[in-house]
Design a protein around this motif. Structure first.
Motif, mmCIF file in Angstrom:
data_model
loop_
_atom_site.group_PDB
_atom_site.id
_atom_site.type_symbol
_atom_site.label_atom_id
_atom_site.label_comp_id
_atom_site.label_asym_id
_atom_site.label_seq_id
_atom_site.Cartn_x
_atom_site.Cartn_y
_atom_site.Cartn_z
ATOM 1 N N ALA A 1 0.818 -1.213 0.000
ATOM 2 C CA ALA A 1 0.000 0.000 0.000
ATOM 3 C C ALA A 1 0.850 1.262 0.000
ATOM 4 O O ALA A 1 0.456 2.293 -0.559
ATOM 5 N N GLN A 2 2.038 1.221 0.615
ATOM 6 C CA GLN A 2 2.912 2.392 0.688
ATOM 7 C C GLN A 2 4.117 2.294 -0.242
ATOM 8 O O GLN A 2 5.032 3.107 -0.143
ATOM 9 N N THR A 3 4.120 1.313 -1.114
ATOM 10 C CA THR A 3 5.257 1.136 -2.024
ATOM 11 C C THR A 3 5.141 2.092 -3.209
ATOM 12 O O THR A 3 4.146 2.052 -3.940
ATOM 13 N N PRO A 4 6.138 2.964 -3.432
ATOM 14 C CA PRO A 4 6.067 3.899 -4.570
ATOM 15 C C PRO A 4 5.985 3.154 -5.895
ATOM 16 O O PRO A 4 6.715 2.181 -6.125
ATOM 17 N N GLY A 5 5.106 3.594 -6.768
ATOM 18 C CA GLY A 5 4.990 3.010 -8.094
ATOM 19 C C GLY A 5 4.127 1.767 -8.170
ATOM 20 O O GLY A 5 3.907 1.234 -9.259
ATOM 21 N N TYR A 6 3.632 1.298 -7.034
ATOM 22 C CA TYR A 6 2.805 0.089 -7.039
ATOM 23 C C TYR A 6 1.387 0.457 -7.452
ATOM 24 O O TYR A 6 0.771 1.361 -6.894
ATOM 25 N N ALA A 7 0.861 -0.255 -8.447
ATOM 26 C CA ALA A 7 -0.522 -0.056 -8.892
ATOM 27 C C ALA A 7 -1.379 -1.194 -8.351
ATOM 28 O O ALA A 7 -0.973 -2.367 -8.390
ATOM 29 N N ARG A 8 -2.531 -0.827 -7.834
ATOM 30 C CA ARG A 8 -3.435 -1.827 -7.256
ATOM 31 C C ARG A 8 -3.722 -2.936 -8.267
ATOM 32 O O ARG A 8 -3.955 -2.687 -9.445
ATOM 33 N N ARG A 9 -3.723 -4.177 -7.785
ATOM 34 C CA ARG A 9 -3.973 -5.335 -8.645
ATOM 35 C C ARG A 9 -5.300 -5.980 -8.286
ATOM 36 O O ARG A 9 -5.750 -5.919 -7.141
ATOM 37 N N ARG A 10 -5.881 -6.574 -9.280
ATOM 38 C CA ARG A 10 -7.108 -7.331 -9.028
ATOM 39 C C ARG A 10 -7.071 -8.595 -9.896
ATOM 40 O O ARG A 10 -6.504 -8.594 -10.994
ATOM 41 N N LEU A 11 -7.678 -9.644 -9.359
ATOM 42 C CA LEU A 11 -7.703 -10.919 -10.075
ATOM 43 C C LEU A 11 -8.946 -10.961 -10.949
ATOM 44 O O LEU A 11 -10.068 -10.809 -10.456
ATOM 45 N N GLU A 12 -8.750 -11.150 -12.239
ATOM 46 C CA GLU A 12 -9.871 -11.241 -13.176
ATOM 47 C C GLU A 12 -10.360 -12.691 -13.222
ATOM 48 O O GLU A 12 -9.588 -13.616 -13.485
ATOM 49 N N MET A 13 -11.654 -12.883 -12.936
ATOM 50 C CA MET A 13 -12.244 -14.224 -12.937
ATOM 51 C C MET A 13 -13.481 -14.245 -13.811
ATOM 52 O O MET A 13 -14.140 -13.212 -14.003
#
Length: 441
Positions: free
Chosen positions: A29-41
């Motif tokens: 959550a606090q990592t620079p450059g990290y984009a939220r991920r979601r699993l596509e089902m």
């Protein structure tokens, strides 16, 4: 029954992966450059159906399509553009603030020295034979010369500092280009929809953010996520097709910077490298103007002093020697050599020197020079504030899409835990049903 087991198994596998994805989001959550991920089902196509037509509803569990990132290409591009402008303005402002400090009276004492010189000249008109006042007059001359040398030395070191900062930034820029090419290689090999691919895309975007903040770049993307990077404006290739073209920086004798790629000139108009170039130009201009003022002041005050006669009746000697701010030196005169008199009387030359005070005298011209520098710094400060506001707004809009919301992740965590338990219960029901059937035989 096998279908029920298959449905339960597919659910366990999918929701376990979904829980892992939520865990990654929370951990980063606090990592620079990290984009939220979601699993596509999605619901898989059953054996009797086709992707074009479904004759019957035939439940077949859940299928994992892959991991996707929450990003908006337009918001990302806008954020990079505004970030480059903000870095340029902030870098320029930082150095202009240092120039203002180097020219300030607290740093070099030129203004105080000039004021003291004219004030002592006024006092000598009332008591031209006062040896203490004559010594103070020469001391003021030395303070002015020393102030110019101090200011020149600070501007020289500042020019070297800008050149060193530009070299360091160019080295970082080139290292980032090399790293970006390695990411391209990884993306070409990564399995689509995998966590590895998502991590590589995060690092790619982080590098592009950094490169954009350093200089203007233009990126185009392949289907596999690899990027071709060019210099914005000129279109020179920086990274692409397995090729990395580093840039170079050269400092002229006066400290002005020029950039090149492959031996050809490269114009950079945004990012910290552009800010360093603009700062180097400003410092070079200030050094030139400081030299011109030093020479002009020396000539003006020398001429005024040489128009009079000293206590021994000799013509006045020059007060200053030197051909630049860095070499300006007070002449080694004794108090008796102060030319206070002229043909009109024992204090005539000091009266004439005091009468120089006005719009064109050294004191007023130096004050005007300081005012010009203050205005340039104020203008740069206003531009930096506006660019920062714009960059913050663009970053906030980008984060609104990509940033991890812990409340949302907590809700997803609960939802997927319940789904996982339901899938486990499905398998348990299938097992119990099968056992009941076997016991009844």
């Amino acid at each position: 029954m096998s279908d029920l087991l298959g449905i339960g198994y597919s659910g366990l596998k999918a929701y376990s992966r979904a829980l892992s994805t939520v865990g990654d989001n929370i951990a980063n959550a606090q990592t620079p450059g990290y984009a939220r991920r979601r699993l596509e089902m999605m619901e898989p196509v059953s054996g009797s159906d086709s992707v074009f037509y479904r004759g019957n509803v035939n439940p077949a569990g859940v299928e994992i399509r892959g991991v996707s990132r929450s990003v908006d290409a337009w918001l990302i591009a806008d954020s990079r553009l505004s970030s480059g402008d903000s870095e340029r303005a902030a870098t320029k402002l930082g150095w202009l603030g240092k120039v203002e400090g180097a020219l300030s009276d607290e740093s070099n004492g030129i203004k105080t020295g000039l004021t003291r010189l004219f004030t002592t000249a006024d006092q000598l008109t009332a008591d031209p034979g006062n040896r203490t006042l004559r010594s103070q007059f020469l001391q003021a001359v030395d303070e002015v010369a020393s102030g110019f040398r101090t200011a020149a030395g600070q501007l020289d070191r500042m020019s070297e500092g800008i050149g060193g900062a530009a070299t360091s930034t160019v080295d970082q820029f080139n290292a980032n280009l090399q790293a970006l090419e390695q990411i391209n290689i990884g993306l070409r090999k990564a399995r689509p929809g995998s966590t590895n691919e998502a991590s590589l895309l995060d690092e790619r975007d982080r590098l592009l953010d950094k490169l954009s903040s350093q200089a203007g770049v233009s990126a185009t993307f392949e289907n596999n996520g690899s990027v071709t990077l060019r210099a914005s404006g000129s279109g020179d290739l920086l990274v692409g097709g397995g090729v990395v073209n580093p840039i170079a920086v050269t400092a002229a004798a006066d400290g002005r910077l020029s950039y090149s790629i492959g031996g050809s000139p490269l114009t950079i108009t945004t990012g910290s490298l552009a800010g360093l170039s603009e700062a180097a130009n400003h410092v070079a201009d200030q050094r030139s103007e400081l030299d011109a003022l030093a020479v002009s002041f020396a000539a003006q005050l020398n001429a005024a002093h040489q128009a009079g006669t000293d206590a021994n009746g000799n013509p006045g000697a020059p007060l200053f020697t030197g051909t630049s701010a860095a070499t300006l030196t007070a002449a080694a005169l004794t108090p008796e050599q102060v030319a206070a008199a002229d043909a009109s009387g024992s204090n005539g030359n000091m009266l004439a020197l005091g009468a120089m005070r006005g719009a064109a005298d050294p004191e007023a011209r130096w004050s005007g020079h300081l005012a010009g520098q203050a205005q340039a710094t104020a203008s740069a400060r206003a531009q930096a504030a506006a660019a920062e506001t714009r960059a913050d707004a663009a970053a906030a809009a980008r984060d609104g899409v990509s940033e991890v919301d812990l409340d949302r992740e907590a809700a997803d965590l609960l939802r997927f835990q319940q789904a996982y338990q339901a899938a486990a219960r499905t398998i348990q029901v299938a097992r119990e049903t099968m056992q009941t059937l076997l016991n009844s035989i």
